[in-house]
Scaffold this active site. Structure first.
Site, PDB file in Angstrom:
ATOM      1  CE  LYS A  73      -1.522   5.397   3.865  1.00 25.32           C
ATOM      2  NZ  LYS A  73      -1.324   3.979   3.335  1.00 25.32           N
ATOM      3  CB  SER A 148      -5.199   3.473   2.565  1.00 25.18           C
ATOM      4  OG  SER A 148      -4.042   2.953   2.776  1.00 25.18           O
ATOM      5  CB  SER A 172      -2.536   1.138   0.696  1.00 23.36           C
ATOM      6  OG  SER A 172      -3.843   0.768   1.032  1.00 23.36           O
TER       7      SER A 172
HETATM    8  N1  GLN Z   1      -7.445  -1.696   0.518  1.00 24.93           N
HETATM    9  C1  GLN Z   1      -6.816  -2.632   1.185  1.00 24.93           C
HETATM   10  C2  GLN Z   1      -7.489  -2.561   2.688  1.00 24.93           C
HETATM   11  O1  GLN Z   1      -8.332  -1.910   2.959  1.00 24.93           O
HETATM   12  C3  GLN Z   1      -5.475  -2.121   1.320  1.00 24.93           C
HETATM   13  C4  GLN Z   1      -5.043  -1.335   2.227  1.00 24.93           C
HETATM   14  C5  GLN Z   1      -3.650  -0.978   2.426  1.00 24.93           C
HETATM   15  O2  GLN Z   1      -2.832  -1.692   1.728  1.00 24.93           O
HETATM   16  N2  GLN Z   1      -3.068  -0.484   3.486  1.00 24.93           N
HETATM   17  O3  GLN Z   1      -7.057  -3.229   3.587  1.00 24.93           O
END
Ligand code: GLN
Length: 466
Positions: A73, A148, A172
């Site tokens: 990532k 994400s 994420s």
């Molecule tokens: N969707 C969550 C956020 O926007 C988690 C993101 C993540 O785990 N990096 O913070």
């Protein structure tokens, strides 16, 4: 789809080579370009490295991850390579270090094939907040792969590598794994070194793998984990967890199954797994978790506070993008940040700065810290009577691109079940559970006590099979 362990068996039996495998993956990456999964491939390097590993295998020098093809990532540092966190503000930035977790895989023979798309600074649930444009779900290109780590999960769903390295701050890896029929595990906080991970919310972040099988997740995480002197929050604990129960006591969080936003097909799929667990001798009981409604607000107060501090380093001076319009030092800061950050990141920096500001610190930040402690204590209490807590991973299957972009709250609520594990620092996994009528996958989620990842692998494996 062959997982890494299946490939490894064939590799050691001389039935295949790393070179062939890398070539196949690279071809598929080209064929699936329109899904916008990879933002860069390291084709020539990967080919060269495949030849090296093939030579090692021939001499009997076989690392634990020999020939494991991994995607990273765009928040995971890989020395000598571009690292942008999906953001304009890091445009052109090349990192000089390699994340410890990645280095450990490479030391065992892994081959890095490329960098995957993600939400800017890992903030998002749909991979739409990326300077590279949205990544598309291989099961339905009109839909998001989740986020994400959307590109990471899609790279597994489209069979473009063996293991995808993502990061999980609030779900994420687990939410996109659920949307892409993959396995995603967030380890105990401290299990994996954060050295070399672009910081979002440091007391929540963990580098985490996404794989096509539970056994691959177990192997990858074992290699990635362990104390690292470069990250003082990384734990000294040995890999082995507590002894495994023969028959599990599974607590199902009632409020997750009763919540009004839960899709009926997802609910039915989870209930089917619950019944199958019971039929195979495990005890499955509903348990109350009265704090469900507090999870998302607490998460967004604390993570935005940490993010506002972490992201202050992007000032147009030390990293990446600098506004060409800036005349004064003040303008270097303000214009570079104004032009370099996307809307969602700005929203979170503003919110984080607000909850930390003198007049509101006690009312928001400090109270949220207290709620976090209550959540952890209560979860520990529950786990005295249960080996794991079960819930759906996400309330719905993958949503359409654009469906939630105008409504941040609706977007935030797609993490309602996953943020729990990050708030309490405990490990959690999403494993494939089933498909809805239109063929979209969804996952089931297990949460275990600190350093009991072994339960997640053991029960996760059984859940996939039953
Ligand atoms: N969707 C969550 C956020 O926007 C988690 C993101 C993540 O785990 N990096 O913070």
């Amino acid at each position: 789809m062959q997982d890494y362990i299946g490939f490894r068996r064939a590799l050691l039996a001389g039935e295949t080579t790393c070179a062939q495998t890398v070539e196949t993956f690279l071809e598929r990456i080209t064929q699936t370009e329109r899904l916008n999964i990879f933002i860069e491939t390291f084709a020539d390097e990967a080919r060269k490295r495949a030849d090296e590993v093939d030579a090692q295998v021939r001499t009997g020098n076989v690392g634990k991850a020999a020939g494991m093809v991994v995607s990273i990532k765009d928040v995971v540092s890989y020395a000598g390579h571009t690292l942008t966190a999906g953001s304009k503000i890091l445009q052109g930035f090349k990192t000089v270090l390699t994340a410890t977790a990645l280095e450990r895989l490479i030391d065992e023979g892994a081959i890095v094939i490329g960098r995957t798309n993600c939400d800017e600074f890992a903030m998002g649930s749909s991979n739409e907040h990326s300077i590279y444009g949205p990544c598309r779900n291989p099961f339905d290109p009109e839909r998001t792969p989740g986020g994400s780590s959307g590109g990471a999960a899609a790279s597994i769903a489209a069979n473009l590598c063996h293991v995808a390295i993502g990061s999980d701050t609030g779900g994420s890896v687990r939410q996109p794994a659920s949307f892409c029929n993959a396995v995603g595990i967030k380890p105990t906080y401290g299990r994996v070194s954060r050295w070399g991970l672009v910081a979002y919310a440091s007391s929540f972040d963990q580098i985490s793998p996404i794989t096509s099988s539970v056994r691959d997740a177990e192997l990858a995480l074992e290699i990635m984990s362990g104390h690292d002197p470069k990250d003082n929050t990384s734990a000294m604990r040995p890999w082995q967890g507590p002894p495994l129960p023969e028959r599990y006591r599974v607590g199902v969080i009632r409020q997750t199954m009763d919540s009004p936003g839960l899709n009926a097909e997802v609910k039915a799929g989870v209930e089917t797994k619950m019944a199958a667990l019971q039929a195979t001798g495990h005890s499955v009981e509903y348990v109350d978790f009265p704090y469900l409604d507090y999870l998302v607000p607490t998460y967004y107060i604390l993570t935005t506070a940490e993010a506002s501090s972490n992201l202050s380093r992007y000032d147009g001076v030390r990293y990446g993008y600098r506004s060409p319009k800036a005349q004064t030092l003040e303008e270097v800061y303000t214009l570079s940040r104004t032009e370099g950050f996307g809307a969602e990141v700005k929203r979170r920096i503003l919110l984080g700065t607000f909850v930390l500001s003198a007049g509101y610190y006690d009312a928001y930040y400090q109270r949220a810290q207290k709620v976090r402690r209550i959540l952890r204590d209560y979860t520990r209490e529950l786990l005295k009577n249960f080996d794991v807590l079960l819930s759906p991973t996400t309330p719905t299957t993958a949503f359409k691109i654009g469906e939630k972009t105008d409504d941040p709250i609706a977007m935030y609520l797609s993490d309602i079940y996953t943020v729990h594990a990050n708030l309490v620092g405990m490990p959690a996994v999403s494993v494939p559970c089933g498909f809805d009528a239109s063929g979209l996958p969804f996952g089931v989620h297990l949460l275990a006590p600190e350093f009991a990842e072994n339960r997640l692998f053991d029960l996760g494996r059984r859940l996939v099979e039953i």
